[in-house]
Write an enzyme that holds these catalytic residues in place. Structure first.
Site, PDB file in Angstrom:
ATOM      1  N   GLU A   1     106.870 127.799  23.012  1.00  0.00           N
ATOM      2  CA  GLU A   1     106.469 127.930  23.994  1.00  0.00           C
ATOM      3  C   GLU A   1     108.563 128.874  24.264  1.00  0.00           C
ATOM      4  OE1 GLU A   1     108.019 129.178  27.066  1.00  0.00           O
ATOM      5  OE2 GLU A   1     106.340 127.871  28.211  1.00  0.00           O
TER       6      GLU A   1
ATOM      7  N   SER B   1     115.035 118.524  28.081  1.00  0.00           N
ATOM      8  CA  SER B   1     116.074 118.802  27.908  1.00  0.00           C
ATOM      9  C   SER B   1     117.652 118.541  28.293  1.00  0.00           C
ATOM     10  CB  SER B   1     116.486 119.830  28.668  1.00  0.00           C
ATOM     11  OG  SER B   1     117.173 120.517  29.070  1.00  0.00           O
TER      12      SER B   1
END
Length: 334
Positions: A92, A19
């Site tokens: 996920e 991220s």
């Protein structure tokens, strides 16, 4: 590491895209890999924004498989990009997980697990059990005592001793819990929190927040907040509890808290989620499979399944008889 370790163990080279809000630990991981002698090029860390770095990776012909953890909205984009090359994907994604508390619990133990299940990691975890379903018999006492517990949580710089709730990771995540909106939110009741702590003027801090008087149509009940926000709703029967628990587009996790073990087993089996905790919330073990149902994604990480997603099954057949196959007649000898 949940992705890198099994990918390397399966014999793959890997590209890790962290991220953009939390890249430092992944860069540290790269240094550790160099330190222990992992050959150059086996693990590659690429930083950047999703559209600039993630999308090209997902659709690149030399990337054979994509494993993604993140929001459901981004997961859809990743899946779409990978589909152009018909490459396997495991996802996920988000969650809005329930925690079901019946009236036979030890109230203080159940309160601590309820708060931990939602406020651990400052609520920034896909599996946060952020929808509390509480039996109506104990709802009033439970919620009153839970609010007192929540007000006692130390919110501070994470480096301070005794910190139990730190900041969220970004300005965007900080703004969302402080600006509840959507149909019907005006009739919901914020019992505690929903504001910046008075003693912390800087940083993305939010007081632990508990909201009641919510309906199943409210955005705050439906959508993942990814912050320290717990919604509360009452139920009267086991069937009602199961129906409310499963009334979500997500299916990552869930928890059941009560003394009756047969009921625990029964309700756990009826909940439509990939991970169910009984009389606890959030313990995670690398030996056990992890992943979700519905819009929480598909595929499993950890356990044997976490290795299997980086492997392909191949069939090799060898003919060992000395006799000819004999299906066709040989041509006549001249």
């Amino acid at each position: 590491v949940w992705k890198v370790a099994p990918a390397l163990a399966a014999g793959c080279t890997a590209v890790l895209l962290p991220s953009e809000l939390a890249s430092v630990t992944c860069l540290e991981l790269a240094d550790v890999c160099k330190e222990v002698g992992l050959p150059s090029g086996v693990l590659n860390i690429v930083t950047g924004l999703g559209p600039d770095a993630g999308a090209p990776l997902a659709e690149h012909p030399d990337v054979d498989k994509v494993s993604f953890t993140g929001s459901s909205a981004t997961g859809q984009k990743v899946m779409t990009a990978a589909a152009t090359m018909v490459k396997p994907v495991s996802l996920e994604l988000g969650g809005k997980s329930p925690i079901v508390v019946f009236d036979d619990v030890d109230i203080d133990k159940a309160i601590e697990w309820t708060l931990f299940g939602c406020f651990w990691t400052n609520g920034q975890i896909c599996s946060a059990t952020s929808r509390l379903l509480i039996h109506t018999k104990i709802a009033k006492e439970f919620v009153e005592r839970m609010v007192a517990w929540a007000k006692n949580i130390k919110v501070s710089d994470p480096l301070e001793d005794g910190c139990r709730l730190g900041p969220v990771v970004s300005e965007g995540l900080h703004a969302r819990p402080l600006q509840f909106d959507g149909p019907g939110i005006d009739v919901a009741t914020i019992l505690t929190g929903g504001v910046r702590p008075k003693h912390l003027e800087r940083g993305y801090y939010i007081e632990p927040t508990i909201i009641t008087d919510v309906s199943t149509s409210m955005e705050i009940w439906i959508e993942e907040v990814f912050g320290p926000v717990l919604c509360v709703k009452e139920f009267s029967t086991e069937d009602e509890a199961i129906e409310l628990a499963n009334d979500t587009r997500y299916g990552l996790a869930g928890a059941v808290l009560f003394a009756d073990r047969e009921r625990c087993q029964r309700v756990a089996e009826e909940m439509d989620a990939g991970t169910i905790w009984v009389n606890c919330s959030q313990p995670c073990f690398c030996q056990a499979p992890w992943g979700g149902n519905k819009r929480s994604g598909f595929g499993r990480e950890l356990g044997d399944g976490g290795l299997d997603i980086y492997l392909n099954v191949k069939q090799i057949t060898e003919y060992t008889s000395e006799e000819p196959w004999g299906w066709y007649q040989p041509p006549s000898k001249m």
